[in-house]
Design a protein around this motif. Structure first.
Motif, PDB file in Angstrom:
ATOM      1  N   UNK A 116      42.321  43.316  31.148  1.00 41.10           N
ATOM      2  CA  UNK A 116      41.494  42.295  31.790  1.00 41.10           C
ATOM      3  C   UNK A 116      41.998  41.982  33.195  1.00 41.10           C
ATOM      4  N   UNK A 117      43.324  42.010  33.377  1.00 43.46           N
ATOM      5  CA  UNK A 117      43.913  41.749  34.693  1.00 43.46           C
ATOM      6  C   UNK A 117      43.574  42.856  35.688  1.00 43.46           C
ATOM      7  N   UNK A 118      43.341  44.054  35.198  1.00 44.65           N
ATOM      8  CA  UNK A 118      42.923  45.165  36.055  1.00 44.65           C
ATOM      9  C   UNK A 118      41.421  45.090  36.320  1.00 44.65           C
ATOM     10  N   UNK A 119      40.667  44.723  35.310  1.00 47.35           N
ATOM     11  CA  UNK A 119      39.210  44.651  35.432  1.00 47.35           C
ATOM     12  C   UNK A 119      38.783  43.562  36.418  1.00 47.35           C
ATOM     13  N   UNK A 120      39.525  42.452  36.474  1.00 45.01           N
ATOM     14  CA  UNK A 120      39.181  41.340  37.358  1.00 45.01           C
ATOM     15  C   UNK A 120      39.093  41.733  38.824  1.00 45.01           C
ATOM     16  N   UNK A 121      40.166  42.322  39.405  1.00 42.68           N
ATOM     17  CA  UNK A 121      40.105  42.750  40.807  1.00 42.68           C
ATOM     18  C   UNK A 121      39.044  43.819  41.067  1.00 42.68           C
ATOM     19  N   UNK A 122      38.821  44.697  40.098  1.00 42.33           N
ATOM     20  CA  UNK A 122      37.781  45.709  40.262  1.00 42.33           C
ATOM     21  C   UNK A 122      36.409  45.052  40.382  1.00 42.33           C
ATOM     22  N   UNK A 123      36.166  44.058  39.548  1.00 41.34           N
ATOM     23  CA  UNK A 123      34.901  43.329  39.604  1.00 41.34           C
ATOM     24  C   UNK A 123      34.785  42.541  40.902  1.00 41.34           C
ATOM     25  N   UNK A 124      35.904  41.954  41.342  1.00 44.28           N
ATOM     26  CA  UNK A 124      35.902  41.163  42.579  1.00 44.28           C
ATOM     27  C   UNK A 124      35.608  42.031  43.792  1.00 44.28           C
ATOM     28  N   UNK A 125      36.218  43.213  43.851  1.00 43.81           N
ATOM     29  CA  UNK A 125      35.983  44.125  44.966  1.00 43.81           C
ATOM     30  C   UNK A 125      34.520  44.565  45.006  1.00 43.81           C
ATOM     31  N   UNK A 126      33.953  44.819  43.837  1.00 49.09           N
ATOM     32  CA  UNK A 126      32.549  45.221  43.752  1.00 49.09           C
ATOM     33  C   UNK A 126      31.635  44.091  44.231  1.00 49.09           C
ATOM     34  N   UNK A 127      31.851  42.897  43.703  1.00 45.51           N
ATOM     35  CA  UNK A 127      31.012  41.751  44.059  1.00 45.51           C
ATOM     36  C   UNK A 127      31.179  41.375  45.527  1.00 45.51           C
ATOM     37  N   UNK A 128      32.407  41.423  46.039  1.00 45.19           N
ATOM     38  CA  UNK A 128      32.668  41.073  47.445  1.00 45.19           C
ATOM     39  C   UNK A 128      31.960  42.032  48.392  1.00 45.19           C
ATOM     40  N   UNK A 129      32.010  43.311  48.086  1.00 45.51           N
ATOM     41  CA  UNK A 129      31.368  44.316  48.929  1.00 45.51           C
ATOM     42  C   UNK A 129      29.857  44.125  48.955  1.00 45.51           C
ATOM     43  N   UNK A 130      29.273  43.821  47.808  1.00 51.00           N
ATOM     44  CA  UNK A 130      27.824  43.664  47.716  1.00 51.00           C
ATOM     45  C   UNK A 130      27.321  42.402  48.421  1.00 51.00           C
ATOM     46  N   UNK A 131      28.124  41.347  48.414  1.00 55.55           N
ATOM     47  CA  UNK A 131      27.650  40.054  48.932  1.00 55.55           C
ATOM     48  C   UNK A 131      28.252  39.662  50.277  1.00 55.55           C
ATOM     49  N   UNK A 132      29.123  40.496  50.848  1.00 52.09           N
ATOM     50  CA  UNK A 132      29.784  40.128  52.102  1.00 52.09           C
ATOM     51  C   UNK A 132      28.821  39.881  53.265  1.00 52.09           C
TER      52      UNK A 132
END
Length: 317
Positions: A228-244
């Motif tokens: 879960x600790x690995x999945x969190x940053x992966x999800x954050x990077x994806x969401x940040x890139x899409x909404x930046x």
């Protein structure tokens, strides 16, 4: 074996709410204090014209530290701590909406998508006025020419008869109110919704998706919390890139006092091209990575610590 490797999700009805809220405040405060410098850097990068002040995240960090000291990286932090209220509203809304949606759908992606969007809507309604003030404080110092509002000179502040800890905050609040009235504190509200509702709605499904995919690839004895600790940053990077792109527009609307999201978007494209939409992305990902790790580890641990006593023995991690 496959059943043991599925990541268990603790739902709202499984929690001891008293523990959940008391531990949640501590977790939220710790997370915000850790990543705040990169939030400040991201804001300054997004509102600067071209590269008038900083060439990137690392350059901004070094220049702010050199010119303003460590305190410069925490400008506006005290007023920003009031977002603790919105943080608690966010997690409460998320969990309650998940519970409500589960009555109509058992699909975890659907529950996460709807609950994440709803939670962000509630949280942003509380957060935007705090963000408007804290962002004005963030761009003081080296970035003061980027905003309409300026703090009083130090000598004036120092000789004020009623100097208080939040003197600078009060100064900015008064200026915003005089210039724009109450509506000034909700400047950029629509842009914030267009940024954070999609961001939150995307983050949770991707988080659960990545966690499930990792659980299938990892050894059976691999701790779920690590996955879960690995999945969190992966999800954050994806969401940040899409909404930046919308986040850049939001920051400019709130700091520069613009009123039109569409006009701000068009001007940004005209002046800086498509690359202007990526401004602050690296700082955003850098700040979101530890944030996501801390949120995931903290939030999942928080939920486990908050389990009702009669359910503790029925959950295995």
């Amino acid at each position: 074996m496959q059943q043991k490797r599925n990541i268990q999700i603790i739902e709202w009805e499984d929690l001891d709410k008293r523990k959940f809220y008391s531990l949640g405040v501590f977790m939220t405060m710790t997370t915000r204090a850790t990543v705040y410098p990169f939030t400040l850097i991201r804001t300054r990068l997004q509102v600067q014209k071209g590269k008038s002040l900083y060439n990137g995240t690392f350059d901004a960090f070094c220049k702010i530290l050199k010119a303003e000291g460590a305190r410069g990286l925490y400008r506006g932090f005290m007023v920003n701590t009031f977002t603790l209220i919105s943080g608690q509203a966010y997690i409460t809304t998320y969990e309650l909406v998940r519970k409500y949606v589960s009555c109509y759908s058992s699909d975890n992606t659907v529950k996460s998508l709807v609950a994440g969007g709803a939670a962000s809507l509630v949280a942003q309604s509380i957060t935007v006025p705090i963000d408007v003030v804290s962002q004005q404080l963030m761009v003081q110092g080296q970035g003061c020419e980027l905003t309409r509002f300026k703090l009083k000179p130090k000598m004036v502040m120092a000789t004020s008869k009623h100097k208080v800890t939040f003197g600078q905050t009060r100064d900015i609040v008064v200026q915003i109110f005089h210039a724009d009235g109450f509506r000034g504190f909700y400047r950029g509200y629509v842009a914030s919704l267009l940024t954070y509702i999609p961001n939150s709605a995307v983050w949770w499904p991707f988080y659960h998706f990545y966690a499930e995919q990792l659980s299938r690839l990892a050894p059976a004895d691999c701790p779920h919390l690590l996955l879960q600790a690995i999945a969190g940053p992966m999800a954050a990077a994806t969401a940040s890139t899409l909404t930046n792109p919308m986040d850049v527009v939001r920051a400019r609307v709130q700091v520069e006092g613009r009123s039109s999201v569409m006009e701000t978007f068009k001007q940004l494209l005209a002046e800086e091209g498509v690359w202007g939409l990526t401004k602050g992305l690296s700082a955003r990902i850098i700040s979101s990575t530890p944030t996501s790790v801390m949120i995931v580890i903290g939030y999942e641990t928080l939920k486990r610590l908050s389990l009702r006593p009669e359910l503790v023995d029925s959950r295995h991690w």
